[in-house]
Motif scaffolding. Structure first.
Motif, PDB file in Angstrom:
ATOM      1  N   ALA A  69      34.556 -17.055 -22.173  1.00 14.98           N
ATOM      2  CA  ALA A  69      34.512 -18.149 -23.149  1.00 14.98           C
ATOM      3  C   ALA A  69      34.928 -19.472 -22.496  1.00 14.98           C
ATOM      4  CB  ALA A  69      35.412 -17.826 -24.328  1.00 14.98           C
ATOM      5  N   ASP A  70      35.941 -19.421 -21.635  1.00  8.49           N
ATOM      6  CA  ASP A  70      36.403 -20.627 -20.946  1.00  8.49           C
ATOM      7  C   ASP A  70      35.325 -21.168 -20.010  1.00  8.49           C
ATOM      8  OD1 ASP A  70      38.474 -22.550 -20.386  1.00  8.49           O
ATOM      9  OD2 ASP A  70      38.681 -21.568 -18.425  1.00  8.49           O
ATOM     10  N   PHE A  71      34.692 -20.284 -19.257  1.00  5.30           N
ATOM     11  CA  PHE A  71      33.619 -20.712 -18.352  1.00  5.30           C
ATOM     12  C   PHE A  71      32.446 -21.305 -19.131  1.00  5.30           C
ATOM     13  CE2 PHE A  71      34.674 -17.596 -14.665  1.00  5.30           C
ATOM     14  CZ  PHE A  71      35.810 -18.334 -14.383  1.00  5.30           C
ATOM     15  N   ARG A  72      32.085 -20.671 -20.241  1.00  2.00           N
ATOM     16  CA  ARG A  72      30.976 -21.187 -21.047  1.00  2.00           C
ATOM     17  C   ARG A  72      31.328 -22.562 -21.613  1.00  2.00           C
ATOM     18  NH1 ARG A  72      26.513 -19.254 -22.445  1.00  2.00           N
ATOM     19  NH2 ARG A  72      27.006 -17.095 -22.042  1.00  2.00           N
ATOM     20  N   GLU A  73      32.571 -22.734 -22.042  1.00  3.23           N
ATOM     21  CA  GLU A  73      33.008 -24.016 -22.592  1.00  3.23           C
ATOM     22  C   GLU A  73      32.936 -25.139 -21.555  1.00  3.23           C
ATOM     23  OE1 GLU A  73      37.247 -25.878 -24.002  1.00  3.23           O
ATOM     24  OE2 GLU A  73      36.748 -23.866 -24.725  1.00  3.23           O
ATOM     25  N   HIS A  74      33.195 -24.806 -20.311  1.00  3.39           N
ATOM     26  CA  HIS A  74      33.153 -25.799 -19.238  1.00  3.39           C
ATOM     27  C   HIS A  74      31.777 -25.891 -18.571  1.00  3.39           C
ATOM     28  CE1 HIS A  74      37.532 -25.338 -19.619  1.00  3.39           C
ATOM     29  NE2 HIS A  74      37.547 -26.608 -19.245  1.00  3.39           N
ATOM     30  N   GLY A  75      30.769 -25.221 -19.132  1.00  4.21           N
ATOM     31  CA  GLY A  75      29.406 -25.319 -18.615  1.00  4.21           C
ATOM     32  C   GLY A  75      29.184 -24.602 -17.303  1.00  4.21           C
ATOM     33  N   MET A  76      30.035 -23.635 -16.992  1.00  6.34           N
ATOM     34  CA  MET A  76      29.927 -22.943 -15.712  1.00  6.34           C
ATOM     35  C   MET A  76      28.948 -21.772 -15.751  1.00  6.34           C
ATOM     36  SD  MET A  76      33.991 -23.040 -14.851  1.00  6.34           S
ATOM     37  CE  MET A  76      33.900 -22.155 -13.329  1.00  6.34           C
ATOM     38  N   LEU A  77      28.407 -21.462 -16.909  1.00  4.93           N
ATOM     39  CA  LEU A  77      27.489 -20.327 -17.012  1.00  4.93           C
ATOM     40  C   LEU A  77      26.070 -20.765 -17.354  1.00  4.93           C
ATOM     41  CD1 LEU A  77      29.769 -17.790 -18.907  1.00  4.93           C
ATOM     42  CD2 LEU A  77      29.288 -17.912 -16.479  1.00  4.93           C
ATOM     43  N   ASN A  78      25.772 -22.033 -17.178  1.00  2.91           N
ATOM     44  CA  ASN A  78      24.435 -22.534 -17.469  1.00  2.91           C
ATOM     45  C   ASN A  78      23.540 -22.331 -16.255  1.00  2.91           C
ATOM     46  OD1 ASN A  78      25.408 -23.363 -19.926  1.00  2.91           O
ATOM     47  ND2 ASN A  78      25.836 -25.434 -19.228  1.00  2.91           N
ATOM     48  N   GLY A  79      22.554 -21.449 -16.375  1.00  2.00           N
ATOM     49  CA  GLY A  79      21.635 -21.191 -15.277  1.00  2.00           C
ATOM     50  C   GLY A  79      22.265 -20.339 -14.186  1.00  2.00           C
ATOM     51  N   THR A  80      21.573 -20.275 -13.049  1.00  2.00           N
ATOM     52  CA  THR A  80      22.065 -19.508 -11.910  1.00  2.00           C
ATOM     53  C   THR A  80      22.070 -20.389 -10.679  1.00  2.00           C
ATOM     54  OG1 THR A  80      19.873 -18.763 -11.257  1.00  2.00           O
ATOM     55  CG2 THR A  80      21.059 -17.380 -12.845  1.00  2.00           C
ATOM     56  N   LEU A  81      22.688 -19.905  -9.653  1.00  2.00           N
ATOM     57  CA  LEU A  81      22.738 -20.659  -8.401  1.00  2.00           C
ATOM     58  C   LEU A  81      21.340 -20.845  -7.828  1.00  2.00           C
ATOM     59  CD1 LEU A  81      24.505 -22.013  -6.309  1.00  2.00           C
ATOM     60  CD2 LEU A  81      24.772 -19.810  -5.194  1.00  2.00           C
ATOM     61  N   LEU A  82      20.491 -19.817  -7.927  1.00  2.00           N
ATOM     62  CA  LEU A  82      19.122 -19.905  -7.420  1.00  2.00           C
ATOM     63  C   LEU A  82      18.326 -20.966  -8.176  1.00  2.00           C
ATOM     64  CD1 LEU A  82      16.916 -18.797  -5.560  1.00  2.00           C
ATOM     65  CD2 LEU A  82      16.425 -17.092  -7.314  1.00  2.00           C
ATOM     66  N   LEU A  83      18.442 -20.975  -9.500  1.00  2.00           N
ATOM     67  CA  LEU A  83      17.720 -21.988 -10.279  1.00  2.00           C
ATOM     68  C   LEU A  83      18.216 -23.388  -9.961  1.00  2.00           C
ATOM     69  CD1 LEU A  83      17.443 -20.228 -13.751  1.00  2.00           C
ATOM     70  CD2 LEU A  83      15.655 -20.573 -12.056  1.00  2.00           C
ATOM     71  N   LYS A  84      19.529 -23.530  -9.733  1.00  2.00           N
ATOM     72  CA  LYS A  84      20.076 -24.837  -9.369  1.00  2.00           C
ATOM     73  C   LYS A  84      19.530 -25.291  -8.011  1.00  2.00           C
ATOM     74  CE  LYS A  84      22.830 -28.263 -10.183  1.00  2.00           C
ATOM     75  NZ  LYS A  84      22.511 -29.219 -11.215  1.00  2.00           N
ATOM     76  N   ALA A  85      19.379 -24.361  -7.071  1.00  2.00           N
ATOM     77  CA  ALA A  85      18.824 -24.706  -5.758  1.00  2.00           C
ATOM     78  C   ALA A  85      17.371 -25.137  -5.886  1.00  2.00           C
ATOM     79  CB  ALA A  85      18.947 -23.513  -4.816  1.00  2.00           C
ATOM     80  N   PHE A  86      16.593 -24.408  -6.692  1.00  2.00           N
ATOM     81  CA  PHE A  86      15.199 -24.797  -6.920  1.00  2.00           C
ATOM     82  C   PHE A  86      15.119 -26.184  -7.535  1.00  2.00           C
ATOM     83  CE2 PHE A  86      13.514 -20.186  -7.272  1.00  2.00           C
ATOM     84  CZ  PHE A  86      13.335 -20.150  -5.904  1.00  2.00           C
ATOM     85  N   GLU A  87      15.990 -26.443  -8.502  1.00  2.00           N
ATOM     86  CA  GLU A  87      15.992 -27.735  -9.166  1.00  2.00           C
ATOM     87  C   GLU A  87      16.317 -28.852  -8.173  1.00  2.00           C
ATOM     88  OE1 GLU A  87      19.190 -29.550 -12.053  1.00  2.00           O
ATOM     89  OE2 GLU A  87      17.958 -28.082 -13.114  1.00  2.00           O
ATOM     90  N   THR A  88      17.286 -28.619  -7.319  1.00  2.00           N
ATOM     91  CA  THR A  88      17.681 -29.610  -6.329  1.00  2.00           C
ATOM     92  C   THR A  88      16.550 -29.892  -5.343  1.00  2.00           C
ATOM     93  OG1 THR A  88      19.967 -28.885  -6.515  1.00  2.00           O
ATOM     94  CG2 THR A  88      19.402 -30.161  -4.566  1.00  2.00           C
ATOM     95  N   LEU A  89      15.836 -28.860  -4.933  1.00  2.00           N
ATOM     96  CA  LEU A  89      14.757 -29.010  -3.962  1.00  2.00           C
ATOM     97  C   LEU A  89      13.438 -29.431  -4.599  1.00  2.00           C
ATOM     98  CD1 LEU A  89      15.520 -25.862  -1.798  1.00  2.00           C
ATOM     99  CD2 LEU A  89      16.035 -28.245  -1.250  1.00  2.00           C
ATOM    100  N   GLY A  90      13.377 -29.442  -5.943  1.00  2.00           N
ATOM    101  CA  GLY A  90      12.147 -29.797  -6.624  1.00  2.00           C
ATOM    102  C   GLY A  90      11.057 -28.758  -6.425  1.00  2.00           C
ATOM    103  N   MET A  91      11.444 -27.514  -6.325  1.00  2.00           N
ATOM    104  CA  MET A  91      10.491 -26.440  -6.037  1.00  2.00           C
ATOM    105  C   MET A  91       9.905 -25.868  -7.320  1.00  2.00           C
ATOM    106  SD  MET A  91      12.540 -24.436  -3.022  1.00  2.00           S
ATOM    107  CE  MET A  91      11.300 -23.185  -2.898  1.00  2.00           C
ATOM    108  N   TYR A  92       8.757 -25.194  -7.137  1.00  2.00           N
ATOM    109  CA  TYR A  92       8.114 -24.484  -8.226  1.00  2.00           C
ATOM    110  C   TYR A  92       8.520 -23.016  -8.163  1.00  2.00           C
ATOM    111  CZ  TYR A  92       5.059 -28.488  -8.853  1.00  2.00           C
ATOM    112  OH  TYR A  92       4.573 -29.736  -9.086  1.00  2.00           O
TER     113      TYR A  92
END
Length: 102
Positions: A69-92
């Motif tokens: 619950a604490d992690f969710r409240e602080h936004g730490m469970l939104n998405g995954t590390l892989l999705l964040k990497a794709f987003e950063t690289l602008g990948m499909y």
């Protein structure tokens, strides 16, 4: 063996129909809580001094629930590390013939 208790049990079925479940509770709610708090932790023990193991399991589950619950409240469970990497690289990401742009 108690005769008064057995006699009271004869009336119990009728009283439930007349007044509803005891204390106004649905038995399915208490059964689901019982399974979560008693049966599941018991199945996880080695059956030697199971009560202490069950208490420890329930304490750990409570701590995990609190930190989740604490992690969710602080936004730490939104998405995954892989999705964040794709987003950063602008990948499909190709997934089941659908194309998602990040």
């Amino acid at each position: 063996f108690s005769l008064p208790w057995q006699h009271a049990m004869k009336h119990y079925h009728h009283l439930i129909h007349q007044f509803g479940a005891p204390n106004g509770l649905c038995s399915s709610i208490t059964e689901s809580k019982h399974v979560k708090v008693v049966k599941w932790p018991y199945w996880c023990t080695n059956w030697f001094q199971a009560l202490g193991q069950m208490i420890l399991i329930n304490q750990r589950l409570n701590k995990l629930t609190a930190v989740h619950a604490d992690f969710r409240e602080h936004g730490m469970l939104n998405g995954t590390l892989l999705l964040k990497a794709f987003e950063t690289l602008g990948m499909y990401l190709y997934f089941h013939d659908a194309i998602f742009h990040f």
